[in-house]
Design an enzyme around this catalytic site. Sequence first.
Site, PDB file in Angstrom:
ATOM      1  N   HIS A 191     -15.444  -6.703  -2.757  1.00 54.56           N
ATOM      2  CA  HIS A 191     -14.860  -5.355  -2.824  1.00 54.56           C
ATOM      3  C   HIS A 191     -15.692  -4.373  -3.647  1.00 54.56           C
ATOM      4  CE1 HIS A 191     -11.652  -3.099  -1.159  1.00 54.56           C
ATOM      5  NE2 HIS A 191     -10.771  -4.084  -1.147  1.00 54.56           N
ATOM      6  N   ARG A 220       4.644  -9.693   7.101  1.00 55.64           N
ATOM      7  CA  ARG A 220       3.334  -9.771   6.459  1.00 55.64           C
ATOM      8  C   ARG A 220       3.444  -9.973   4.956  1.00 55.64           C
ATOM      9  NH1 ARG A 220      -0.521  -5.149   7.540  1.00 55.64           N
ATOM     10  NH2 ARG A 220      -2.203  -6.680   7.446  1.00 55.64           N
ATOM     11  N   TRP A 246      -8.579  -0.183  -6.979  1.00 58.12           N
ATOM     12  CA  TRP A 246      -9.300   0.423  -5.868  1.00 58.12           C
ATOM     13  C   TRP A 246     -10.764   0.680  -6.236  1.00 58.12           C
ATOM     14  CZ3 TRP A 246      -5.200   4.610  -4.115  1.00 58.12           C
ATOM     15  CH2 TRP A 246      -4.148   3.955  -3.444  1.00 58.12           C
ATOM     16  N   LYS A 256      -2.862 -13.183   5.208  1.00 53.43           N
ATOM     17  CA  LYS A 256      -4.292 -12.979   5.409  1.00 53.43           C
ATOM     18  C   LYS A 256      -5.051 -14.220   4.974  1.00 53.43           C
ATOM     19  CE  LYS A 256      -4.503  -7.945   5.172  1.00 53.43           C
ATOM     20  NZ  LYS A 256      -5.251  -6.776   4.688  1.00 53.43           N
ATOM     21  N   GLU A 309      -3.624 -14.683   9.309  1.00 51.73           N
ATOM     22  CA  GLU A 309      -3.982 -13.366   9.822  1.00 51.73           C
ATOM     23  C   GLU A 309      -5.479 -13.187   9.621  1.00 51.73           C
ATOM     24  OE1 GLU A 309      -1.514  -9.970   8.616  1.00 51.73           O
ATOM     25  OE2 GLU A 309      -3.343  -8.837   8.242  1.00 51.73           O
ATOM     26  N   ARG A 360      -4.875  -8.529  -8.780  1.00 50.57           N
ATOM     27  CA  ARG A 360      -4.303  -8.260  -7.458  1.00 50.57           C
ATOM     28  C   ARG A 360      -4.266  -9.523  -6.588  1.00 50.57           C
ATOM     29  NH1 ARG A 360      -6.976  -4.113  -2.982  1.00 50.57           N
ATOM     30  NH2 ARG A 360      -6.262  -5.248  -1.151  1.00 50.57           N
ATOM     31  N   GLU A 414     -14.186  -4.514   9.608  1.00 48.42           N
ATOM     32  CA  GLU A 414     -13.943  -3.449   8.633  1.00 48.42           C
ATOM     33  C   GLU A 414     -14.835  -3.591   7.404  1.00 48.42           C
ATOM     34  OE1 GLU A 414     -10.327  -1.903   5.685  1.00 48.42           O
ATOM     35  OE2 GLU A 414      -9.990  -3.537   7.109  1.00 48.42           O
ATOM     36  N   ASP A 431      -8.454  -9.005   0.828  1.00 48.21           N
ATOM     37  CA  ASP A 431      -8.367  -8.181   2.039  1.00 48.21           C
ATOM     38  C   ASP A 431      -9.594  -8.328   2.925  1.00 48.21           C
ATOM     39  OD1 ASP A 431      -7.488  -6.324   3.881  1.00 48.21           O
ATOM     40  OD2 ASP A 431      -8.102  -4.585   2.715  1.00 48.21           O
ATOM     41  N   GLU A 488       0.814  -1.217   0.000  1.00 47.72           N
ATOM     42  CA  GLU A 488       0.000   0.000   0.000  1.00 47.72           C
ATOM     43  C   GLU A 488       0.845   1.264   0.000  1.00 47.72           C
ATOM     44  OE1 GLU A 488      -4.094  -1.112   2.107  1.00 47.72           O
ATOM     45  OE2 GLU A 488      -2.419  -1.160   3.521  1.00 47.72           O
TER      46      GLU A 488
END
Length: 478
Positions: free
Chosen positions: A290, A73, A313, A108, A135, A84, A141, A113, A40
């Site tokens: 997403h 990570r 994004w 993760k 993770e 991605r 979130e 995500d 990021e």
Amino acid sequence: GLPTSDPLNKEVIAWWKKKAKEIYSLIPDFGGFLVKANSEGQPGPCDYGRTHAEGANMLADVLKPYHGIIMWRAFVYSPTDSDRAKQAYLEFEPLDGKFRDNVIVQIKNGPIDFQPREPFSPLFGAMKKTPVMPEFQITQEYLGFSNHLAFLAPMWKECLDSDTYVQGAGSTIARVTDGSLFSHPLTAIAGVTNIGDDVNWCGHPFAQANWYAFGRLAWKHSLSSEEIGEEWLKQTFLPISEQSRSDSANELSPKERQQLHSQLSLLNSQLLQKSREAVVDYMMPLGLHHIFAWGHHYGPEPWCDIPGARPDWMPSYYHRADKDGIGFDRSSKGSNATAQYHSPLCEQLDDVDVCPENLLLWFHHVPWTYQMKSGRTLWAELCYAYDRGVQETRNFQKLWEPMEKYIDPERFRDVQHRLKIQARDAVWWKDACLLYFQQFSKQPIPYELERPVHELKDMMEYRLNITNFECPPYGFTK
């Protein structure tokens, strides 16, 4: 004070040695470092032409005399690959076996995500010579913040019990990461969470169940979600006198005790255990992911288009809705992300006709008229899923109401209020997504289902002015 952070630079190494000595002089049992690098936009060893292994190993060597460890990570992505979801595998799999023995790679649960539902990260079956750790995200979130009730033990069990097939059938993620499959000396599990300024720390009274579930699974991953839910409900809502089995003037009558136990059992099976699936249904069913609003991950915005923003994004990067269908083609005919999984899972995910339907749109771009196992078209199945999520959340309200006579008014009203918010938000999600995607499918919402109560135009103009650090009172209002 150095002009570089190159992990192979002698001055950089000397700086870290000095810093480690300082830390351990103050905290002799300091555990080590958790590192986020080249993720990021953050700096890391790749900025200097070095690998993640070279960055991690430099720090590992510095901590080795103090018995410290490095948790590195694997959450990396940049706009370099067409998908991605593939990048963590592409960067870390070639480094397997090149990390020091006091390094553990933190992965993760899914390749993107913390989405409401993801397939497991293929890195869990790819790193055979390197200790890896899951993770999980405890804070919601992407699951309605602390407004929505979402018990996450089923999600984590779904991941831990997934079979990687790295050594044939039975090579579950739990076995890959607990040391039993590869005999790695380091084993760990991470929970990403945050504590707010609420009196009860977690916001939603039921959010504490996720902290509890994470702790239980961390030490005993063989526990079922149902067992954990029953434990938490009894410890949270049974009177103290009953928990301790002591005599008390305030003890419930035998009939009341039986009624409360029955009610808690019902809450476990029909509310806790179904809550995460309900959120998936009213947010992003069938493998959608997403499609959240810009600036926060609370509400829907599948139409989001920000000029100049990175493609990955934008929600359209993931849902790829067009006149032909919807979904991200990660099959061998698309980005070929399915090749990162071991056989026979690779072949199963690659075939649109045998791919699990709850991940269908994650791995395939599917025609609107494609026939699902129910006999319905994909479009109709999508409509039914969104409607099912709405109806389920309304049922949660009914399930909670009988608890009023058993617990204090403050907690009862708090949960009651948040369930109302969740029911409103579920309708917001359903209407926003179905009305938007209907522009592409050109098909009616099945007439037997509840009609939308919003106009798409109004929702597209609506902006919820919050960040990921705030919890709104409720979603769309006009």
